[in-house]
Every structure is written in structure tokens, then in C-alpha cells.
Design a protein around this motif. Structure first.
Motif, short mmCIF file in Angstrom:
data_model
loop_
_atom_site.label_atom_id
_atom_site.label_comp_id
_atom_site.label_asym_id
_atom_site.label_seq_id
_atom_site.Cartn_x
_atom_site.Cartn_y
_atom_site.Cartn_z
N THR A 282 46.31 49.18 39.30
CA THR A 282 44.94 49.56 39.03
C THR A 282 44.70 51.02 39.43
O THR A 282 45.57 51.66 40.03
CB THR A 282 43.97 48.67 39.83
OG1 THR A 282 44.20 48.91 41.23
CG2 THR A 282 44.19 47.19 39.50
N LEU B 60 36.10 45.97 50.50
CA LEU B 60 36.09 45.02 49.39
C LEU B 60 34.78 44.24 49.42
O LEU B 60 34.33 43.79 50.48
CB LEU B 60 37.26 44.05 49.50
CG LEU B 60 38.64 44.62 49.20
CD1 LEU B 60 39.72 43.58 49.44
CD2 LEU B 60 38.71 45.13 47.77
N SER C 18 32.01 41.76 46.57
CA SER C 18 32.04 40.90 45.38
C SER C 18 32.13 41.73 44.10
O SER C 18 32.57 41.25 43.07
CB SER C 18 30.80 40.01 45.35
OG SER C 18 29.63 40.81 45.38
N TRP C 19 31.69 42.97 44.14
CA TRP C 19 31.75 43.87 42.98
C TRP C 19 33.12 44.51 42.81
O TRP C 19 33.45 45.02 41.77
CB TRP C 19 30.69 44.96 43.13
CG TRP C 19 30.93 45.79 44.36
CD1 TRP C 19 31.69 46.91 44.45
CD2 TRP C 19 30.49 45.53 45.68
NE1 TRP C 19 31.73 47.38 45.74
CE2 TRP C 19 31.00 46.53 46.53
CE3 TRP C 19 29.70 44.53 46.28
CZ2 TRP C 19 30.75 46.59 47.89
CZ3 TRP C 19 29.45 44.59 47.63
CH2 TRP C 19 29.98 45.61 48.42
N GLY C 20 33.93 44.53 43.89
CA GLY C 20 35.24 45.14 43.84
C GLY C 20 35.43 46.09 45.01
O GLY C 20 34.69 46.05 46.00
N TYR D 139 35.47 49.59 47.11
CA TYR D 139 34.65 50.78 47.25
C TYR D 139 35.36 51.72 48.20
O TYR D 139 35.54 51.42 49.37
CB TYR D 139 33.27 50.39 47.78
CG TYR D 139 32.36 51.58 48.00
CD1 TYR D 139 31.77 52.23 46.92
CD2 TYR D 139 32.10 52.04 49.28
CE1 TYR D 139 30.93 53.31 47.12
CE2 TYR D 139 31.26 53.13 49.49
CZ TYR D 139 30.68 53.75 48.41
OH TYR D 139 29.86 54.83 48.60
N VAL E 262 34.35 50.25 35.69
CA VAL E 262 34.38 49.12 36.62
C VAL E 262 34.91 49.61 37.97
O VAL E 262 35.35 50.76 38.09
CB VAL E 262 35.28 47.97 36.09
CG1 VAL E 262 34.73 47.38 34.81
CG2 VAL E 262 36.71 48.45 35.87
N ALA E 263 34.90 48.75 38.95
CA ALA E 263 35.47 49.10 40.25
C ALA E 263 36.94 49.44 40.08
O ALA E 263 37.63 48.91 39.20
CB ALA E 263 35.30 47.94 41.23
N ASP F 84 39.61 48.70 41.59
CA ASP F 84 40.61 47.63 41.70
C ASP F 84 40.54 46.67 40.52
O ASP F 84 41.35 45.75 40.43
CB ASP F 84 40.46 46.88 43.02
CG ASP F 84 39.15 46.15 43.14
OD1 ASP F 84 38.12 46.66 42.64
OD2 ASP F 84 39.11 45.07 43.76
N LYS F 85 39.61 46.88 39.61
CA LYS F 85 39.48 46.02 38.42
C LYS F 85 40.04 46.68 37.16
O LYS F 85 40.25 46.01 36.16
CB LYS F 85 38.00 45.68 38.17
CG LYS F 85 37.28 45.09 39.34
CD LYS F 85 37.73 43.69 39.64
CE LYS F 85 36.88 43.11 40.76
NZ LYS F 85 37.52 42.04 41.45
N TYR F 86 40.28 47.99 37.21
CA TYR F 86 40.75 48.71 36.02
C TYR F 86 42.26 48.79 36.02
O TYR F 86 42.86 49.46 36.86
CB TYR F 86 40.15 50.13 35.98
CG TYR F 86 40.53 50.86 34.72
CD1 TYR F 86 39.85 50.63 33.54
CD2 TYR F 86 41.58 51.78 34.72
CE1 TYR F 86 40.20 51.30 32.38
CE2 TYR F 86 41.93 52.44 33.57
CZ TYR F 86 41.25 52.20 32.40
OH TYR F 86 41.61 52.85 31.25
N LYS F 87 42.90 48.12 35.06
CA LYS F 87 44.36 48.13 34.93
C LYS F 87 44.81 49.35 34.14
O LYS F 87 44.28 49.65 33.08
CB LYS F 87 44.83 46.85 34.26
CG LYS F 87 44.49 45.61 35.05
CD LYS F 87 45.67 44.72 35.21
CE LYS F 87 45.37 43.38 35.81
NZ LYS F 87 44.88 43.36 37.13
#
Length: 151
Positions: free
Chosen positions: A71, A86, A88-90, A92, A129-130, A132-135
Motif C-alpha cells: 500500500t 490506526l 476505523s477509517w484506516g 493516519y 482513501v487512507a 493503508d487502503k490504497y494498493k
């Protein structure tokens, strides 16, 4: 005089041999690494990572090899010392290489934001997106910026 010419000739010949040997070694090493990356069969992504400290200093880590599925956060962590929270949104990010987030008031501060280079727009765009969510995909460029914000 002829003896000086002989020394010069020997020196030039030695330089040519050393330069050719070094060039051959680098060529073969490049081929080996290329085969190794190909052998991994897509199990890695190669990305460019920039860190913009907001003071005119930008550090680039081009051709960073990461495992497939990495990510934007993984990329940053692989090239810098990072602190993050960390939720719930990812993830920061609060600090990169000891440059800490600074909240001046509830309406103003300095924080780390990430961007990706959009080929179609030919510009950096804010991460959707956060981190850690973007691959990441091979060939992508991402930039982390320490930015001033104010509402």
C-alpha cells in the motif's frame, strides 16, 4: 621523452581495461537483476516514493521494490521512519523521519498527506482513501507531503 610516452600509453591501456571490466560487470549485474525481477513473476511492484518535507526538501526513492499487494503506507514505511495511528477509517500518519504533525488549533495545523501521480491528469492528486487502503501497482509514483492546513 619516449619513456614518458610509454608510461602514458601504459596508463591509458590500464584505464581502458579497468573501465571495460567495470562496464561489463555492471551490464551483467543489471541483466541478473532484471531476470530476478522477471522470475518473481509479478510478485513485486516497483514504485517511486517521494517525501516532501514542506521546506523545499524532497527526498526521492525511485524504483523501490515492494511485495505485490503493498500500500501507499507500506511504501512510506519501507523508505522512512514512520509513526501512525490506526482507526476505523484506516492509518493516519503522524510523523515521518521525526517530522511530527503539529496541530496549532482545531482549525489549523501541519499534517502528512499522500498523493499519487495521475497519468491522465498529468498531475499529483490527493489520495482518495487512507494510505493503508490504497494498493500500489508497478510504475506508480506517490508523494508524501508535510502540509499546512487551515479551515
Amino acid at each position: 621523452m619516449p619513456q614518458k610516452q610509454n608510461y602514458l600509453l601504459v596508463a591509458v591501456l590500464a584505464w581502458a581495461i579497468i573501465a571495460t571490466t567495470l562496464a561489463s560487470y555492471l551490464y551483467l549485474e543489471n541483466n541478473r537483476l532484471s531476470r530476478e525481477i522477471s522470475y518473481l513473476g509479478g510478485r513485486v511492484v516497483i514504485v517511486n516514493v517521494g517525501i516532501d518535507y514542506g521546506n523545499g526538501t524532497i527526498a526521492w526513492f525511485n524504483s523501490t521494490a515492494l511485495p505485490r499487494g503493498s500500500t501507499a503506507l507500506t511504501a512510506l514505511v519501507s523508505v522512512a521512519q514512520v509513526e501512525y495511528k490506526l482507526g476505523s477509517w484506516g492509518a493516519y500518519v503522524t510523523s515521518v523521519n521525526s517530522v511530527q504533525e503539529k496541530i496549532i488549533s482545531k482549525n489549523e495545523g501541519y499534517s502528512w498527506m499522500w498523493y499519487r501521480y495521475d497519468q491522465a491528469k498529468k498531475a499529483l492528486v490527493l489520495g482518495e482513501v487512507a494510505a493503508d487502503k490504497y494498493k500500489l501497482a508497478s510504475g506508480e509514483t506517490i508523494v508524501w507531503r508535510y502540509e499546512h492546513w487551515k479551515f
